[in-house]
Design a protein around this motif. Structure first.
Motif, PDB file in Angstrom:
ATOM      1  N   LEU A  99      43.511  62.470 -32.208  1.00  0.00           N
ATOM      2  CA  LEU A  99      44.238  63.720 -31.962  1.00  0.00           C
ATOM      3  C   LEU A  99      43.966  65.272 -33.246  1.00  0.00           C
ATOM      4  CD1 LEU A  99      47.232  62.872 -29.805  1.00  0.00           C
ATOM      5  CD2 LEU A  99      45.354  63.422 -29.033  1.00  0.00           C
ATOM      6  N   GLY A 100      44.810  64.302 -34.433  1.00  0.00           N
ATOM      7  CA  GLY A 100      44.879  65.204 -35.829  1.00  0.00           C
ATOM      8  C   GLY A 100      42.776  65.245 -35.955  1.00  0.00           C
ATOM      9  N   THR A 101      41.793  64.516 -36.194  1.00  0.00           N
ATOM     10  CA  THR A 101      40.762  64.942 -36.036  1.00  0.00           C
ATOM     11  C   THR A 101      40.176  66.549 -34.940  1.00  0.00           C
ATOM     12  OG1 THR A 101      39.640  62.640 -36.067  1.00  0.00           O
ATOM     13  CG2 THR A 101      38.466  64.715 -35.844  1.00  0.00           C
ATOM     14  N   GLY A 102      40.734  66.625 -33.754  1.00  0.00           N
ATOM     15  CA  GLY A 102      40.348  67.367 -32.823  1.00  0.00           C
ATOM     16  C   GLY A 102      41.313  68.740 -33.440  1.00  0.00           C
ATOM     17  N   LEU A 103      42.708  68.330 -33.273  1.00  0.00           N
ATOM     18  CA  LEU A 103      43.145  69.408 -34.081  1.00  0.00           C
ATOM     19  C   LEU A 103      42.418  70.221 -35.139  1.00  0.00           C
ATOM     20  CD1 LEU A 103      46.193  71.291 -33.890  1.00  0.00           C
ATOM     21  CD2 LEU A 103      46.828  69.232 -35.041  1.00  0.00           C
ATOM     22  N   GLY A 104      42.640  69.533 -36.930  1.00  0.00           N
ATOM     23  CA  GLY A 104      41.547  69.713 -37.469  1.00  0.00           C
ATOM     24  C   GLY A 104      40.413  70.461 -37.340  1.00  0.00           C
ATOM     25  N   ALA A 105      40.272  70.004 -36.566  1.00  0.00           N
ATOM     26  CA  ALA A 105      38.039  71.052 -35.953  1.00  0.00           C
ATOM     27  C   ALA A 105      38.207  71.758 -35.575  1.00  0.00           C
ATOM     28  CB  ALA A 105      37.237  69.490 -35.303  1.00  0.00           C
ATOM     29  N   THR A 106      39.539  72.256 -34.309  1.00  0.00           N
ATOM     30  CA  THR A 106      39.979  72.986 -33.704  1.00  0.00           C
ATOM     31  C   THR A 106      40.345  74.727 -34.872  1.00  0.00           C
ATOM     32  OG1 THR A 106      40.206  71.614 -31.827  1.00  0.00           O
ATOM     33  CG2 THR A 106      41.275  74.349 -31.865  1.00  0.00           C
ATOM     34  N   VAL A 107      41.358  74.178 -36.053  1.00  0.00           N
ATOM     35  CA  VAL A 107      41.300  75.243 -36.845  1.00  0.00           C
ATOM     36  C   VAL A 107      40.702  75.224 -37.466  1.00  0.00           C
ATOM     37  CG1 VAL A 107      43.255  75.492 -38.954  1.00  0.00           C
ATOM     38  CG2 VAL A 107      43.878  73.836 -37.072  1.00  0.00           C
ATOM     39  N   VAL A 108      39.714  74.238 -38.097  1.00  0.00           N
ATOM     40  CA  VAL A 108      38.635  74.691 -38.858  1.00  0.00           C
ATOM     41  C   VAL A 108      37.398  75.869 -38.544  1.00  0.00           C
ATOM     42  CG1 VAL A 108      36.548  73.618 -40.281  1.00  0.00           C
ATOM     43  CG2 VAL A 108      38.428  72.174 -40.310  1.00  0.00           C
ATOM     44  N   TRP A 109      36.759  74.982 -36.705  1.00  0.00           N
ATOM     45  CA  TRP A 109      36.345  76.187 -35.997  1.00  0.00           C
ATOM     46  C   TRP A 109      37.189  77.449 -36.180  1.00  0.00           C
ATOM     47  CZ3 TRP A 109      35.482  71.728 -32.264  1.00  0.00           C
ATOM     48  CH2 TRP A 109      34.291  70.802 -33.201  1.00  0.00           C
ATOM     49  N   TYR A 110      38.018  77.908 -36.136  1.00  0.00           N
ATOM     50  CA  TYR A 110      38.792  79.077 -35.522  1.00  0.00           C
ATOM     51  C   TYR A 110      39.691  79.654 -36.877  1.00  0.00           C
ATOM     52  CZ  TYR A 110      37.307  77.907 -30.421  1.00  0.00           C
ATOM     53  OH  TYR A 110      36.836  77.790 -29.939  1.00  0.00           O
ATOM     54  N   ILE A 111      39.315  79.312 -38.127  1.00  0.00           N
ATOM     55  CA  ILE A 111      40.080  79.766 -39.321  1.00  0.00           C
ATOM     56  C   ILE A 111      40.294  81.158 -39.380  1.00  0.00           C
ATOM     57  CG2 ILE A 111      38.414  78.843 -40.552  1.00  0.00           C
ATOM     58  CD1 ILE A 111      41.592  77.763 -42.297  1.00  0.00           C
TER      59      ILE A 111
END
Lengths: 539, 250
Positions: free
Chosen positions: A457-469
């Motif tokens: 979940l954290g990887t998904g959340l983190g990756a999403t935040v990074v992609w849309y940062i």
């Protein structure tokens, strides 16, 4: 077997485990975002630092430069045809940068380059603004001011032609047409077309405007005018005004006047005694490496012109003969697939041999200058800058990882509570023949599962935040401009790096699962030691 | 005389109550023969449950020996003693002690799961599942396989606990007040079930404070102040399928 079964069952039936999952999720997301942004920052710095250098640089180490650079370039190209692709000399010095039409003066680092070769050894060309839209028209040789005009002036006297009817001189129009044919991004063409010619009414200086094509415009025919001067490419932050969105307001029309005031040095590094030299130049393009320290300081001019102005070209000696010409660097581009460090060592040895072979014939001053010259990789030269960012990345990642240690403690607390709550279950399992190690294993597997789910979940959340940062930041800035934390003005990069690297994600994921397991070890050990009878009697 | 399946001698066990030791068993001795249904009675605090826990190797006596099938339990290695708990003996507790996260079938299979490795389970799971379903059907729980313990009545929970105790075919069933938490009628059903199991050959040692329960056993022994005080035969003259029981009364 019961360990796996019960761990999976506890995972989705015990609400308390969700807190553990949430803790791991947030920590993984946090570290992933930090590592990705800092890693992206480092990569950007690294690639942009590379942008100005060739793979290998023979660096003179002094402002007065070193001789026989050209001979050495030809020598290694002949000796190592499989290794060396291209060599080109460069001169650097410092000057006063001035826009004559205004009162602007700034210090500048001047690089003299042979543009055609220079763009072969590095990524410099990618950062040129006008060269993108008018490919091949950025030249450092003598040239006049391009003026956009109407093709048939006076045909409709008294009426101003539409902006769309303005045309640049034919070579620029043809170059622009080539770009249109080759450009694969229709948005880029559309953006270019909606950006009108910016008129520069007062000697080629405009108000602060955003423009893809800032030219001097009038109602005469398209033409080049004014005296011919050598071209100069200016670092984008030196001349232009960076906007919040990362784009630039330009003040000077292409071809506008720029003046550099130079201080020539003799072979020994002393001032020649002549007054500083003022060199008039034509602004032909601006360069964007992406590193503020470079883009706010550097200007690029023709190598031979600068060499001449700095008296680094052959000078007649009173005793007869001439001094050898000098340069500050020899940039060496390598063939594809060559090991850059091995090439550095080899070329370094070759330079010493070359220097040794010339020693009997050359003047002591030249020998000293050659002895000072050393061979570096581009990374060696940029190391102080890159290392600073590397250390920053390590430090920030370490600090956030330290904060993430809280997750281990939290997992420990949560599992201690779970073990307390599950004491009777432990007794039941032991009455059924489970060992202490098996029961401990159950809680370790359980913690591993909590860590794994939290990590996913954290990887998904983190990756999403990074992609849309960048979108997130834009949204925050929309809510309150003060919330724009990544200012291109400060960081030089337009966008926050937004790439998640798989190795980083895997590394963080492994560490997160391991941390969860570590956090559960003490509670698991306690669970394993529970005596079955006391567990069954536990109220 | 047949050899006892379970033989306990001179068991002593004390616990610390604060700083004072509390002596619970003070030299209790006890035999149970194969196929026998023995009830241990006694007042609250007399040490019945402690005796049962020691007999089941859930607890270790301070002194004394317990032999099962001729093997001294407390001389066994830890692994062998765990095997005794998982294969040779089944426990039924007053408060059922079912795992709340598991359904009826899973609770029963848990005893088999504990005894199996990850790969071993893959080989036996089909057979184990079949056996568990069959057992639960015999105990009248075939409609409740997917129910969680909190969805069952007390009697049903206790029958699940009995099924779990029996799934590994233990030689000995140890029941600690199995009716203590049930109303009279349901308690009677459970006792009837245990009696049926005994009639089918299951050796049972049951602890209860209710002397009337003893009527279902071949014999009952009375534990008082940590020692076996009295051995009696049930009033209804029930016929034992096993050998006559013997106790040593110190």
């Amino acid at each position: 077997m019961y360990k796996w079964f019960l761990a999976s069952r506890y995972l989705y039936t015990k609400l308390i485990a969700l807190f553990g999952v949430a803790a791991v999720t947030l920590c993984v997301a946090m570290v992933l975002v930090v590592l990705s942004v800092m890693g992206g920052f480092l990569d950007t710095v690294r690639s942009r630092s590379r942008g100005l250098h060739s793979e290998i640089v023979l660096e003179g180490g002094t402002l007065q430069g070193f001789p026989y650079y050209g001979e050495f370039g030809e020598h290694i190209q002949a000796e190592y045809p499989d290794l060396v692709d291209v060599t080109t000399p460069a001169i650097y010095t410092y000057a006063i940068f001035r826009v004559p039409a205004t009162t602007w003066t700034k210090p500048a680092r001047v690089l003299g380059v042979r543009l055609n070769d220079y763009v072969k050894v590095n990524d410099f060309q990618k950062g040129l603004h006008y060269d993108r839209y008018y490919p091949g028209t950025t030249r450092l040789g003598l040239q006049g001011i391009p003026v956009a005009g109407v093709v048939e002036p006076g045909t409709d006297a008294g009426r101003l032609p539409d902006a769309g009817t303005f045309r640049l001189p034919p070579d620029l129009e043809a170059a622009n047409e080539r770009w249109r044919l080759e450009e694969t991004d229709p948005e880029a063409i559309r953006g270019f077309d909606v950006s009108p010619f910016q008129r520069a009414p007062f000697p080629y200086v405009t108000p602060a405007i955003l423009g893809e094509r800032v030219y001097s415009v009038d109602y005469g025919p398209p033409r080049y005018e004014g005296p011919e001067h050598y071209g100069v490419i200016v670092g984008c932050d030196l001349l232009n005004q960076r906007r919040d969105d990362g784009d630039f307001n330009r003040f000077l029309a292409r071809g506008g006047d720029i003046a550099l005031t130079l201080m020539p040095l003799s072979r020994t590094g002393t001032a020649t005694g002549e007054p500083p030299i003022r060199v008039p130049l034509r602004y032909v393009d601006d360069s964007r490496t992406g590193i503020y320290e470079i883009d706010s300081l550097c200007v690029y001019v023709d190598f031979d012109m600068l060499q001449h102005k700095l008296a680094m070209d052959p000078q007649a000696l009173v005793a007869g003969g001439h001094t050898p010409s000098r340069a500050n660097q020899l940039l060496i581009g390598l063939k594809d697939g060559v090991d850059i460090n091995a090439a550095r060592d080899l070329i370094g040895q070759e330079w010493l041999r070359f220097y040794g072979s010339l020693l009997p014939e050359i003047h002591d001053v030249d020998a000293l200058a050659m002895r000072n010259a050393e061979v570096y990789t581009w990374e060696d030269l940029q190391r102080p800058f890159i290392q600073a960012v590397e250390k920053e990345k390590v430090l920030v990642t370490f600090l956030f990882s330290l904060i993430s240690m809280v997750a281990i403690v939290l997992i420990g607390c949560i599992f201690y509570m779970i073990v307390e709550k599950k004491t009777r279950d432990i007794g039941i399992l032991k009455s059924l023949g489970a060992s202490g190690r098996g029961v401990a294993g159950l809680f370790i597997v359980y913690a591993g599962a909590v860590g794994l789910v939290g990590t996913v979940l954290g990887t998904g959340l983190g990756a999403t935040v990074v992609w849309y940062i960048n979108d997130i930041q834009d949204f925050l800035a929309y809510l309150n401009p003060q919330l724009r934390v990544w200012s291109p003005d400060v960081y030089s990069f337009d966008k926050i790096p937004n790439v998640v690297k798989l190795p980083d994600a895997l590394w963080i994921a492994s560490l997160a699962v391991l941390s969860s397991i570590v956090g559960s070890l003490i509670p698991a050990w306690i669970a394993g030691r529970v005596w079955p009878v006391s567990a069954l009697r536990y109220e | 005389m047949s050899k006892p399946l379970l033989r306990a001698r001179n068991l002593h066990k004390s616990y610390m109550m604060g700083r004072e030791p509390l002596r619970v068993l003070k030299g209790a001795s006890f035999d149970a023969e194969e196929g026998e249904f023995v009830v241990i009675t006694g007042s609250s605090g007399s040490g019945k449950s402690t005796l049962l826990h020691v007999l089941g190797a859930l607890d270790v006596p301070d002194r004394g020996t317990v032999e099962f099938d001729g093997r001294s339990l407390f001389d066994l290695a830890d692994v062998a003693r765990r095997r005794y708990r998982s294969h040779d003996v089944g426990f039924v507790f007053q408060f059922y002690h079912l795992l709340p996260e598991c359904n009826v079938l899973e609770n029963v299979l848990m005893a088999r799961l504990v005894a199996c490795s990850f790969w071993g389970w893959r080989q036996v799971r089909r057979q184990a599942r079949h056996e568990a379903e069959e057992l639960l059907e015999r105990l009248g729980l075939s409609e409740r396989l997917r129910h969680r313990p909190n969805e069952l009545s007390g009697g049903e929970r206790q029958r699940v606990a009995i099924a779990r105790a029996l799934i590994n075919h233990p030689a000995l069933l140890l029941a600690d007040e199995p009716t203590g938490n049930l109303d009279t009628e349901v308690g009677r059903d459970i006792l009837r079930l245990l009696t049926e199991l005994n009639v089918a050959g299951q050796t049972i040692v049951m602890v209860t404070h209710d002397a009337k329960v003893a009527a279902h056993a071949h014999r009952y022994v009375r534990l008082s102040s940590g020692v076996i005080r009295k051995v009696e035969s049930p009033a209804d003259g029930r016929v034992s399928t096993g050998s006559a029981a013997k106790e040593t009364i110190p």
